[in-house]
Design a protein around this motif. Structure first.
Motif, PDB file in Angstrom:
ATOM      1  N   ALA A   1       0.858  -1.184   0.000  1.00 38.51           N
ATOM      2  CA  ALA A   1       0.000   0.000   0.000  1.00 38.51           C
ATOM      3  C   ALA A   1       0.897   1.239   0.000  1.00 38.51           C
ATOM      4  N   ARG A   2       0.523   2.235  -0.791  1.00 41.80           N
ATOM      5  CA  ARG A   2       1.223   3.530  -0.799  1.00 41.80           C
ATOM      6  C   ARG A   2       0.190   4.589  -0.452  1.00 41.80           C
ATOM      7  N   ILE A   3       0.238   5.051   0.784  1.00 43.28           N
ATOM      8  CA  ILE A   3      -0.781   5.950   1.310  1.00 43.28           C
ATOM      9  C   ILE A   3      -0.343   7.407   1.157  1.00 43.28           C
ATOM     10  N   ARG A   4      -1.292   8.214   0.701  1.00 40.19           N
ATOM     11  CA  ARG A   4      -1.079   9.661   0.581  1.00 40.19           C
ATOM     12  C   ARG A   4      -2.262  10.343   1.256  1.00 40.19           C
ATOM     13  N   VAL A   5      -1.989  11.275   2.188  1.00 44.69           N
ATOM     14  CA  VAL A   5      -3.032  12.011   2.904  1.00 44.69           C
ATOM     15  C   VAL A   5      -2.884  13.481   2.538  1.00 44.69           C
ATOM     16  N   THR A   6      -3.982  14.089   2.064  1.00 45.66           N
ATOM     17  CA  THR A   6      -3.945  15.485   1.611  1.00 45.66           C
ATOM     18  C   THR A   6      -5.225  16.209   2.038  1.00 45.66           C
ATOM     19  N   GLY A   7      -5.265  17.508   1.746  1.00 50.68           N
ATOM     20  CA  GLY A   7      -6.482  18.307   1.896  1.00 50.68           C
ATOM     21  C   GLY A   7      -7.007  18.433   3.307  1.00 50.68           C
ATOM     22  N   GLY A   8      -6.131  18.506   4.305  1.00 49.73           N
ATOM     23  CA  GLY A   8      -6.578  18.569   5.696  1.00 49.73           C
ATOM     24  C   GLY A   8      -7.251  19.880   6.041  1.00 49.73           C
ATOM     25  N   ARG A   9      -8.456  19.765   6.606  1.00 43.72           N
ATOM     26  CA  ARG A   9      -9.219  20.924   7.075  1.00 43.72           C
ATOM     27  C   ARG A   9      -9.714  20.622   8.479  1.00 43.72           C
TER      28      ARG A   9
END
Length: 179
Positions: free
Chosen positions: A52-60
């Motif tokens: 798995a290659r996890i990317r976390v973006t767009g934090g509000r």
């Protein structure tokens, strides 16, 4: 003459046994060949064994209302790898009261509420867009802790991928789309 007929009959019986044995062996050999062809295609497509290659973006992070002890945070989580993973925990040093994964629910009377959930699956090649109407984060915080525009670190912990730390920007509710 009987001896000749007996020998011919014996040879025919041996041939039938040989043919039956060959046909019986053909089925598993064919099944293995089909499975091997499928695995070869899967490997050739680059999906076999890729983690798995996890990317976390767009934090509000929503600015808490005056006197409120909890607020919500939303992120986009993408799994660009070939294996599924599971989000099991989210923490932040700036949220000493803790963070809970939660899911938005509706009652038959159209009342809304959130329930805590233990984890969230992220499928291989899939994504999760947290929102007020689905999965999100319930963040405990004292009022006055953050101001609009502040950056707050969050650490996402995944079962296979480990930890991913990202920043969320504090926003006033209603000023940005969270869908």
């Amino acid at each position: 003459m009987r001896r000749i007929l007996a020998r011919m009959s014996s040879r025919l019986g041996d041939r039938r046994k040989l043919r039956d044995t060959a046909l019986a062996a053909l089925v598993p050999v064919a099944a293995c060949t089909v499975a091997l062809a499928g695995l070869t295609a899967w490997t050739g497509a680059g999906k076999a064994g890729t983690p798995a290659r996890i990317r976390v973006t767009g934090g509000r992070l929503l600015l808490p209302s005056s006197g409120a002890e909890e607020t919500s945070a939303f992120f986009r989580v993408a799994n660009e790898g070939g294996s599924a993973d599971r989000l099991i925990r989210v923490t932040s040093p700036r949220a000493p009261g803790g963070i809970a994964l939660s899911k938005h629910r509706m009652t038959e009377g159209n009342a809304a509420y959130d329930t805590a959930i233990d984890s969230v699956d992220i499928a291989a090649g899939g994504s999760l867009a947290m929102s007020p109407t689905g999965v999100g984060l319930t963040v405990s915080a004292a009022s006055g802790t953050w101001r609009s525009g502040d950056l707050v670190p969050f650490t996402f912990e995944f079962r296979r991928s480990g930890r991913v730390t990202v920043l969320a920007v504090v926003v006033r509710p209603g000023t940005v789309s969270l869908q």
